[in-house]
Design a protein around this motif. Structure first.
Motif, PDB file in Angstrom:
ATOM      1  N   TYR A  53      42.031  31.676  26.523  1.00  0.00           N
ATOM      2  CA  TYR A  53      41.629  32.801  25.686  1.00  0.00           C
ATOM      3  C   TYR A  53      41.204  32.304  24.316  1.00  0.00           C
ATOM      4  CZ  TYR A  53      44.454  35.328  29.125  1.00  0.00           C
ATOM      5  OH  TYR A  53      44.983  35.820  30.285  1.00  0.00           O
ATOM      6  N   LYS A  54      40.051  32.741  23.835  1.00  0.00           N
ATOM      7  CA  LYS A  54      39.681  32.509  22.439  1.00  0.00           C
ATOM      8  C   LYS A  54      40.369  33.608  21.650  1.00  0.00           C
ATOM      9  CE  LYS A  54      35.891  31.547  19.376  1.00  0.00           C
ATOM     10  NZ  LYS A  54      34.465  31.327  19.242  1.00  0.00           N
ATOM     11  N   ILE A  55      41.130  33.237  20.617  1.00  0.00           N
ATOM     12  CA  ILE A  55      41.948  34.214  19.910  1.00  0.00           C
ATOM     13  C   ILE A  55      41.677  34.179  18.408  1.00  0.00           C
ATOM     14  CG2 ILE A  55      43.786  34.140  21.645  1.00  0.00           C
ATOM     15  CD1 ILE A  55      45.358  32.318  19.695  1.00  0.00           C
ATOM     16  N   SER A  56      42.137  35.207  17.728  1.00  0.00           N
ATOM     17  CA  SER A  56      42.130  35.224  16.267  1.00  0.00           C
ATOM     18  C   SER A  56      43.577  35.143  15.809  1.00  0.00           C
ATOM     19  CB  SER A  56      41.466  36.495  15.741  1.00  0.00           C
ATOM     20  OG  SER A  56      42.232  37.628  16.104  1.00  0.00           O
ATOM     21  N   GLY A  57      43.773  34.845  14.554  1.00  0.00           N
ATOM     22  CA  GLY A  57      45.137  34.752  14.042  1.00  0.00           C
ATOM     23  C   GLY A  57      45.663  33.342  14.125  1.00  0.00           C
ATOM     24  N   ASP A  58      46.773  33.163  14.802  1.00  0.00           N
ATOM     25  CA  ASP A  58      47.449  31.863  14.891  1.00  0.00           C
ATOM     26  C   ASP A  58      46.775  30.997  15.947  1.00  0.00           C
ATOM     27  OD1 ASP A  58      49.366  29.933  14.302  1.00  0.00           O
ATOM     28  OD2 ASP A  58      50.735  30.669  15.839  1.00  0.00           O
ATOM     29  N   GLY A  59      45.915  30.103  15.512  1.00  0.00           N
ATOM     30  CA  GLY A  59      45.236  29.197  16.427  1.00  0.00           C
ATOM     31  C   GLY A  59      43.831  29.644  16.779  1.00  0.00           C
ATOM     32  N   CYS A  60      43.147  28.800  17.554  1.00  0.00           N
ATOM     33  CA  CYS A  60      41.772  29.066  17.987  1.00  0.00           C
ATOM     34  C   CYS A  60      41.713  29.558  19.432  1.00  0.00           C
ATOM     35  CB  CYS A  60      40.931  27.792  17.874  1.00  0.00           C
ATOM     36  SG  CYS A  60      40.881  27.092  16.225  1.00  0.00           S
ATOM     37  N   TYR A  61      42.586  28.996  20.267  1.00  0.00           N
ATOM     38  CA  TYR A  61      42.617  29.328  21.688  1.00  0.00           C
ATOM     39  C   TYR A  61      44.071  29.445  22.133  1.00  0.00           C
ATOM     40  CZ  TYR A  61      37.769  27.770  21.672  1.00  0.00           C
ATOM     41  OH  TYR A  61      36.433  27.618  21.396  1.00  0.00           O
ATOM     42  N   LEU A  62      44.288  30.188  23.210  1.00  0.00           N
ATOM     43  CA  LEU A  62      45.587  30.289  23.851  1.00  0.00           C
ATOM     44  C   LEU A  62      45.394  29.920  25.308  1.00  0.00           C
ATOM     45  CD1 LEU A  62      48.600  31.140  23.730  1.00  0.00           C
ATOM     46  CD2 LEU A  62      47.829  33.437  24.381  1.00  0.00           C
ATOM     47  N   LEU A  63      46.076  28.851  25.743  1.00  0.00           N
ATOM     48  CA  LEU A  63      45.991  28.407  27.128  1.00  0.00           C
ATOM     49  C   LEU A  63      47.233  28.862  27.882  1.00  0.00           C
ATOM     50  CD1 LEU A  63      44.845  24.678  26.773  1.00  0.00           C
ATOM     51  CD2 LEU A  63      43.440  26.698  27.120  1.00  0.00           C
ATOM     52  N   GLU A  64      47.010  29.437  29.059  1.00  0.00           N
ATOM     53  CA  GLU A  64      48.093  29.773  29.980  1.00  0.00           C
ATOM     54  C   GLU A  64      48.024  28.743  31.096  1.00  0.00           C
ATOM     55  OE1 GLU A  64      49.593  33.555  32.683  1.00  0.00           O
ATOM     56  OE2 GLU A  64      47.627  33.616  31.723  1.00  0.00           O
TER      57      GLU A  64
END
Length: 86
Positions: A43-54
């Motif tokens: 996931y490309k995210i906003s806030g804490d970090g650039c991406y979230l990997l599951e």
């Protein structure tokens, strides 16, 4: 379709917040595409970090090897799932 990943041999379930200081993310994205067997979602995210990997891994050793390779492209924060409560 619900998949029981533990029965498939993927016992370690982890989320990785990805931090990339450079604005050029293509090397990281190319690395992620080469590791699709471990990554459920990116996931490309906003806030804490650039991406979230599951992610799912067959062992802590496989997770460690993935993290060593990931460090060539990005920094990360690791969260390991202990139990799903719902």
């Amino acid at each position: 379709i619900k998949v029981n990943h533990a029965k498939l041999g993927c016992f370690t379930y982890a989320f990785l917040n990805i931090y990339i200081k450079d604005t050029h993310h293509q090397p990281f994205l190319s690395f992620i595409h080469s590791k699709e067997d471990h990554i459920l979602n990116n996931y490309k995210i906003s806030g804490d970090g650039c991406y979230l990997l599951e992610c799912r891994f067959p062992s802590n050793e496989a997770l460690n090897q993935f993290l060593l390779e990931l460090n060539n492209y990005a920094n990360y924060k690791l969260s390991i799932v202990i139990e799903k409560t719902l």
